[in-house]
Design a protein around this motif. Sequence first.
Motif, PDB file in Angstrom:
ATOM      1  N   GLU A   1       0.840  -1.195   0.000  1.00 38.55           N
ATOM      2  CA  GLU A   1       0.000   0.000   0.000  1.00 38.55           C
ATOM      3  C   GLU A   1       0.870   1.239   0.000  1.00 38.55           C
ATOM      4  N   SER A   2       0.255   2.373  -0.332  1.00 39.52           N
ATOM      5  CA  SER A   2       0.966   3.641  -0.266  1.00 39.52           C
ATOM      6  C   SER A   2       1.421   3.892   1.166  1.00 39.52           C
ATOM      7  N   LEU A   3       2.709   4.180   1.329  1.00 43.96           N
ATOM      8  CA  LEU A   3       3.222   4.455   2.670  1.00 43.96           C
ATOM      9  C   LEU A   3       2.733   5.804   3.164  1.00 43.96           C
ATOM     10  N   ALA A   4       2.568   6.772   2.252  1.00 43.93           N
ATOM     11  CA  ALA A   4       2.016   8.058   2.657  1.00 43.93           C
ATOM     12  C   ALA A   4       0.577   7.904   3.129  1.00 43.93           C
ATOM     13  N   GLY A   5      -0.164   6.986   2.518  1.00 44.34           N
ATOM     14  CA  GLY A   5      -1.527   6.717   2.980  1.00 44.34           C
ATOM     15  C   GLY A   5      -1.557   6.065   4.347  1.00 44.34           C
ATOM     16  N   ALA A   6      -0.561   5.223   4.620  1.00 44.33           N
ATOM     17  CA  ALA A   6      -0.535   4.500   5.895  1.00 44.33           C
ATOM     18  C   ALA A   6      -0.340   5.429   7.078  1.00 44.33           C
ATOM     19  N   VAL A   7       0.367   6.546   6.877  1.00 42.30           N
ATOM     20  CA  VAL A   7       0.670   7.410   8.022  1.00 42.30           C
ATOM     21  C   VAL A   7      -0.538   8.237   8.464  1.00 42.30           C
ATOM     22  N   ALA A   8      -1.585   8.227   7.679  1.00 43.99           N
ATOM     23  CA  ALA A   8      -2.740   9.072   8.007  1.00 43.99           C
ATOM     24  C   ALA A   8      -3.675   8.436   9.035  1.00 43.99           C
ATOM     25  N   ARG A   9      -3.450   7.175   9.381  1.00 45.81           N
ATOM     26  CA  ARG A   9      -4.350   6.505  10.319  1.00 45.81           C
ATOM     27  C   ARG A   9      -3.562   5.974  11.507  1.00 45.81           C
ATOM     28  N   ASP A  10      -4.266   5.687  12.580  1.00 45.99           N
ATOM     29  CA  ASP A  10      -3.645   5.076  13.749  1.00 45.99           C
ATOM     30  C   ASP A  10      -3.505   3.580  13.538  1.00 45.99           C
TER      31      ASP A  10
ATOM     32  N   GLY B   1      17.441  11.008  19.761  1.00 45.62           N
ATOM     33  CA  GLY B   1      16.348  10.340  19.075  1.00 45.62           C
ATOM     34  C   GLY B   1      16.184   8.912  19.528  1.00 45.62           C
ATOM     35  N   ALA B   2      15.061   8.332  19.160  1.00 42.43           N
ATOM     36  CA  ALA B   2      14.767   6.925  19.422  1.00 42.43           C
ATOM     37  C   ALA B   2      14.603   6.196  18.094  1.00 42.43           C
ATOM     38  N   GLN B   3      14.875   4.908  18.120  1.00 39.49           N
ATOM     39  CA  GLN B   3      14.766   4.070  16.940  1.00 39.49           C
ATOM     40  C   GLN B   3      13.636   3.061  17.115  1.00 39.49           C
ATOM     41  N   LEU B   4      12.770   2.982  16.116  1.00 41.94           N
ATOM     42  CA  LEU B   4      11.717   1.972  16.051  1.00 41.94           C
ATOM     43  C   LEU B   4      12.040   1.017  14.911  1.00 41.94           C
ATOM     44  N   VAL B   5      12.014  -0.271  15.188  1.00 40.87           N
ATOM     45  CA  VAL B   5      12.351  -1.287  14.191  1.00 40.87           C
ATOM     46  C   VAL B   5      11.166  -2.232  14.043  1.00 40.87           C
ATOM     47  N   GLY B   6      10.680  -2.410  12.816  1.00 41.23           N
ATOM     48  CA  GLY B   6       9.521  -3.257  12.574  1.00 41.23           C
ATOM     49  C   GLY B   6       9.886  -4.633  12.074  1.00 41.23           C
ATOM     50  N   ARG B   7       8.878  -5.438  11.879  1.00 39.83           N
ATOM     51  CA  ARG B   7       9.093  -6.753  11.267  1.00 39.83           C
ATOM     52  C   ARG B   7       9.433  -6.582   9.785  1.00 39.83           C
ATOM     53  N   PRO B   8      10.183  -7.527   9.209  1.00 42.14           N
ATOM     54  CA  PRO B   8      10.541  -7.397   7.797  1.00 42.14           C
ATOM     55  C   PRO B   8       9.315  -7.203   6.911  1.00 42.14           C
ATOM     56  N   HIS B   9       9.414  -6.186   6.050  1.00 45.55           N
ATOM     57  CA  HIS B   9       8.388  -5.858   5.054  1.00 45.55           C
ATOM     58  C   HIS B   9       7.057  -5.439   5.668  1.00 45.55           C
ATOM     59  N   ARG B  10       7.089  -5.006   6.911  1.00 41.88           N
ATOM     60  CA  ARG B  10       5.922  -4.341   7.495  1.00 41.88           C
ATOM     61  C   ARG B  10       6.224  -2.843   7.633  1.00 41.88           C
ATOM     62  N   ASP B  11       6.713  -2.277   6.543  1.00 42.31           N
ATOM     63  CA  ASP B  11       7.092  -0.866   6.537  1.00 42.31           C
ATOM     64  C   ASP B  11       5.891   0.026   6.815  1.00 42.31           C
ATOM     65  N   ALA B  12       4.745  -0.304   6.233  1.00 40.07           N
ATOM     66  CA  ALA B  12       3.554   0.532   6.436  1.00 40.07           C
ATOM     67  C   ALA B  12       3.135   0.532   7.905  1.00 40.07           C
ATOM     68  N   GLU B  13       3.180  -0.623   8.547  1.00 38.42           N
ATOM     69  CA  GLU B  13       2.826  -0.703   9.964  1.00 38.42           C
ATOM     70  C   GLU B  13       3.774   0.139  10.811  1.00 38.42           C
ATOM     71  N   LEU B  14       5.064   0.105  10.477  1.00 38.31           N
ATOM     72  CA  LEU B  14       6.048   0.851  11.257  1.00 38.31           C
ATOM     73  C   LEU B  14       5.861   2.358  11.071  1.00 38.31           C
TER      74      LEU B  14
END
Length: 475
Positions: A245-254, A439-452
């Motif tokens: 999905e669009s990553l810019a779209g993903a940031v608009a929701r919780d 700063g702080a670092q957040l690391v997600g699961r592989p290929h869950r970029d939109a979730e992160l």
Amino acid sequence: MSDLHELTAAQQLAALRAREVGARELTEHYLARIDRLDSALGAFVTVTPERALEEADRADAQLARGAGGPLCGLPLGIKDLFATAGTRTTFGSAALAEHVPDGDSWTVGLLRTAGAVLVGKTNSPEFGATCYTENDVTVHPAVTPYDPGRYASGSSGGAAAAVAAGLLPLAHASDGAGSIRTPASTCHLVGVKPSRGVVSPAPGSSFFVTTTEGPIARTVEDAALLLDVMAQPSPGDLYGARPAESLAGAVARDPDRPLRIALWTDTGLDGVRPHPGAVDAAERTAVLLRELGHEVHEIAVPVPYTEPVQQAITAWFASSVHAAATALVPADRQPLLRPYTRHLHALGAKSTGLDVMGMQAVLAGYASAFLTALDGYDVALTPTTNGPPVPIGHYFRDGVEAEPRLMLDWSCYTPWVNLTGQPAVAVPSHLDDARLPYGAQLVGRPHRDAELLNLAAQLERASRWDLDRRVLGSR
């Protein structure tokens, strides 16, 4: 409008499409700021005003017709490790000070097609080999605008300095062991290292792909906008994986559910304690995440830096620098390489094929152990750097052989993510009493970029990051 640089990249793009501002006006605004401020920041290696204004005029013509790509008319800088057709690309090396490529790298081509106006090349250390940005091409290292006596880290130090000082709305960058995330931290910005394969590397670079390109920006939304353009795998990319999905779209929701988050601040290095400011950065972020409904569990560092792992990391950089120097620099110009580059080049030259295979096996085992240890979590949370931005000259105090350990002591929280291939986002935390950023670092699961990115944007909405940056950007 005299405060165009105070607008986010998303706001600037909206203003361009609404014809409230022209691409030429916006480009002239940033070129004027670069001309006035960059001599004290070291953010740029090369600035191309004539060519940028030509591109801006073309963008204005497209926008007037209701056409143009997603970045049409937006000024952008390209890290000097990546080829730009007709514009010199030095790789941070005096030995290549006049090198002008015939073609663009894959990602640069995508950014041009999207309509970005390229104003120049941002500063990088020689072949991107250090976590500070100082070379023999520019007269000034890249420094954080929060304290010009301290490095903006590296290797994307120029990109971060430019965005933090309002010389660019956002910037192209790359990350081989933290080179997006640590500069973002030193400049109180957002930096995104995407999952392996989301942005294509140079064709045929290596099976052992650890470096990826990504954005440095003021906001998560801005970073996602740039990453959406870059996330188009090239034909033949062995690891190519377009986000669902669009990553810019993903940031608009919780986030659609509470996430399970592992937190640690241990450095993983014997005898190296976490800096109090680094601990504070991670713990402040953990408090916000808990307030947002997520589970945060404090754990020990999943896998320490054993001596074989540290040796393998040095060998990893040495083999990369040796390959780059051998391929790009004629023998008669190699004396122009910096002392640390020559040191790594010599180490790499001594390595046999068996040595390289052994190094890769050690690092692969290290990465696999991390993935196994974090299998029960959605996200990992750590500091981004082990302390504030480092004073100029810090890494030279004990000679070239000591540089790898000095760099690892400070940047110990980031290299493992390049080895595992996971997505990571560096987010601002706070300014200390000396007004130095952490700063702080957040690391997600592989290929869950939109979730992160979705989580990072939720965190951003709950924070006061931009209030700490407003005065800086207004200078």
